[in-house]
Design an enzyme around this catalytic site. Structure first.
Site, PDB file in Angstrom:
ATOM      1  N   LYS A   1       4.636  -1.160  -8.576  1.00  0.00           N
ATOM      2  CA  LYS A   1       3.496  -1.643  -9.276  1.00  0.00           C
ATOM      3  C   LYS A   1       3.784  -1.562 -10.682  1.00  0.00           C
ATOM      4  O   LYS A   1       4.461  -0.729 -11.062  1.00  0.00           O
ATOM      5  CB  LYS A   1       2.493  -0.537  -8.777  1.00  0.00           C
TER       6      LYS A   1
ATOM      7  N   SER B   1      -6.647   3.782  -5.048  1.00  0.00           N
ATOM      8  CA  SER B   1      -5.940   2.532  -5.132  1.00  0.00           C
ATOM      9  C   SER B   1      -4.613   2.334  -4.471  1.00  0.00           C
ATOM     10  O   SER B   1      -4.021   1.171  -4.489  1.00  0.00           O
ATOM     11  CB  SER B   1      -5.571   2.410  -6.562  1.00  0.00           C
TER      12      SER B   1
ATOM     13  N   SER C   1      -6.520  -0.836  -7.006  1.00  0.00           N
ATOM     14  CA  SER C   1      -5.848  -1.351  -7.803  1.00  0.00           C
ATOM     15  C   SER C   1      -4.467  -1.954  -7.362  1.00  0.00           C
ATOM     16  O   SER C   1      -3.726  -2.818  -8.087  1.00  0.00           O
ATOM     17  CB  SER C   1      -5.947  -0.833  -9.173  1.00  0.00           C
TER      18      SER C   1
HETATM   19  N1  GLN Z   1     -11.262   1.677  -7.995  1.00  0.00           N
HETATM   20  C1  GLN Z   1     -11.255   2.926  -8.559  1.00  0.00           C
HETATM   21  C2  GLN Z   1     -11.212   2.907 -10.126  1.00  0.00           C
HETATM   22  O1  GLN Z   1     -11.494   1.711 -10.334  1.00  0.00           O
HETATM   23  C3  GLN Z   1      -9.840   3.438  -8.076  1.00  0.00           C
HETATM   24  C4  GLN Z   1      -8.812   3.025  -8.905  1.00  0.00           C
HETATM   25  C5  GLN Z   1      -7.547   3.803  -8.689  1.00  0.00           C
HETATM   26  O2  GLN Z   1      -7.358   4.740  -7.752  1.00  0.00           O
HETATM   27  N2  GLN Z   1      -6.283   3.658  -9.631  1.00  0.00           N
HETATM   28  O3  GLN Z   1     -11.045   3.461 -10.943  1.00  0.00           O
END
Ligand code: GLN
Length: 446
Positions: A52, A151, A127
């Site tokens: 990532k 995410s 994400s």
């Molecule tokens: N979707 C969540 C957010 O937008 C989690 C994102 C994540 O785990 N990095 O914060």
């Protein structure tokens, strides 16, 4: 083979932001010679990996999918990259994500939209959408993602792969670009539970560069794989199979529970009564921490600088206005507001108190049960563009994953079938540092 597969499918899937082809092939050749000469073969030797793009990689572009970091080449590695290096995995490239890990569909990337390999009209989740899609599409054998509120698990669920969020502190965050430091955790995405255990084995452990990484022994995760689930007690939160959860998703989860039951595990309905406050508490805490963490992107220390500004303050403003995308700005504003004088007690402090209540909900259930099982997300993947104009609907994707981050405990998403031709993920949650139990249950089910 990895690069051939990327050439075949990545024009459609768009999982990769940067490829590391020259260096990867050079390393592969070196490893090949090593085998032929009868040299030592370390753990994970030669396994092609995608990383990532918020995990820093020495001399390999790391952008967090943000225009602000479009030219950033780190001078050193994240701890997890050094650990993978010790076992001679091959870094194939860097993977797309929502900008600075803020989002649930990878559509907030400042670079490109990744698509779900099962149906390219659908989002891969986020994400870590690039991390999940690249594994699902067979471009790499495993990837690393990060999970702040879901995410790793939510995109794993949407793409039909296995994704683990370890216990907070199990894996060093050193070199993970911080979003919300008290929630962020790096973890593996793989096609099988066994592969997942292999990767965690390699990246887990204390590092002196991260004071929040736990100085506790790393068990042998591979030994957990063959164990029986007979007699194991599973709690299924009524909040996780109730209102708002798609019927198809619920059915697949009940079928999965049946499989575990047939192997001698028992399950009962339990309650996590404060779950309903988790999303609200999370968006205050995560945004507050993000507003502080992202202050470092000022055009001076990292990345792209606005060159036309007349003075320092204008340079800060222009750099950040042009460099950050809309969602990132929304979070910075929300976090800055929540932390400002006069509002701190009403918002941030209250959210932290709710966080404690959520942690206690889990502790109560874990006094009587070995694991908690439910869906990873209330729905399967949705169509590209469908939730883009509505941040609140987008935030609701993480309703079943966020409580786990707030409590700091480990959880996995493992594929458990399909609903309307899209993959469904089963979430298995355990006590702090009980990743072994998670692997046992996930493997028994798989
Ligand atoms: N979707 C969540 C957010 O937008 C989690 C994102 C994540 O785990 N990095 O914060």
């Amino acid at each position: 083979a990895s690069f051939a597969r990327i050439r075949e499918v990545d024009a459609d899937v768009k999982a990769f932001l940067t490829l590391n082809e020259d260096r990867a092939l050079e390393q592969a050749e070196k490893l090949d010679k090593q085998i032929q000469n009868g040299g030592e073969v370390p753990f994970l030797f030669g396994m092609p990996a995608g990383i990532k793009d918020n995990i820093i990689t020495q001399d390999l572009r790391t952008t967090c999918a943000s225009q602000l970091l479009a030219n950033f080449d780190p001078v050193h590695n994240a701890t997890v990259m050094d650990k993978l290096g010790e076992s001679e995995t091959v870094t194939v490239g860097k993977l797309n994500m929502d900008e600075f890990a803020m989002g649930s569909s990878t559509e907030n990337s400042g670079v490109q939209e990744t698509r779900n390999p099962w149906n390219t009209e659908y989002v891969p989740g986020g994400s870590s959408g690039g991390s999940a899609a690249s594994v699902a599409a067979g471009e790499v054998l495993f990837s690393l993602g990060s999970d702040t509120g879901g995410s790793i698990r939510q995109p794993a669920s949407y793409c039909g792969v296995v994704g683990l969020k370890p216990t907070y502190g199990r894996v060093s965050r050193y070199g993970l670009v911080a979003f919300a430091s008290s929630l962020d955790q790096i973890g593996p995405l793989t096609r099988s539970v066994e592969d997942n255990a292999y990767v965690l084995q390699q990246i887990a452990g204390h590092s002196e560069n991260d004071s929040t990484s736990a100085d506790v022994e790393v068990p042998n995760y591979l030994e957990a794989l063959g164990k029986e689930v007979k007699g194991l007690k599973i709690g299924v939160p009524s909040e996780y199979i109730g209102e708002g959860v798609d019927e198809g998703v619920k059915q697949r989860v009940l079928e999965a529970l049946k499989v575990l039951e047939e192997q001698g595990a028992v399950w009962e309905e339990v309650s996590l009564p404060h779950s309903k406050y988790a999303v609200a508490a999370y968006y205050l805490i995560a945004s507050s921490e993000a507003s502080a963490n992202l202050a470092r992107f000022d055009g001076v220390r990292y990345g792209v600088r606005d060159e036309n500004a007349k003075d320092l303050v204008e340079m800060y403003k222009e750099t950040r206005s042009k460099g950050f995308g809309e969602e990132v700005k929304r979070r910075i504003m929300l976090g800055t507001f929540a932390l400002s004088a006069g509002y701190y007690d009403a918002y941030y402090k209250k959210a932290q108190q709710v966080r404690t209540l959520i942690r206690r909900d889990f502790e109560k259930v874990f006094a009587d049960y070995d694991v908690i099982v439910g869906p990873t997300a209330p729905t399967t993947a949705f169509k590209l563009g469908e939730q883009l104009d509505d941040p609140l609907t987008m935030y609701a994707n993480d309703i079943l994953t966020i409580p786990v981050n707030l409590a700091g405990i480990p959880a996995i998403s493992v594929p458990c079938g399909f609903s309307d031709s899209m993959p469904v993920g089963l979430q298995i949650i355990a006590k702090p540092f009980a990743e072994e139990t998670i692997y046992t249950v996930a493997h028994a089910f798989e």
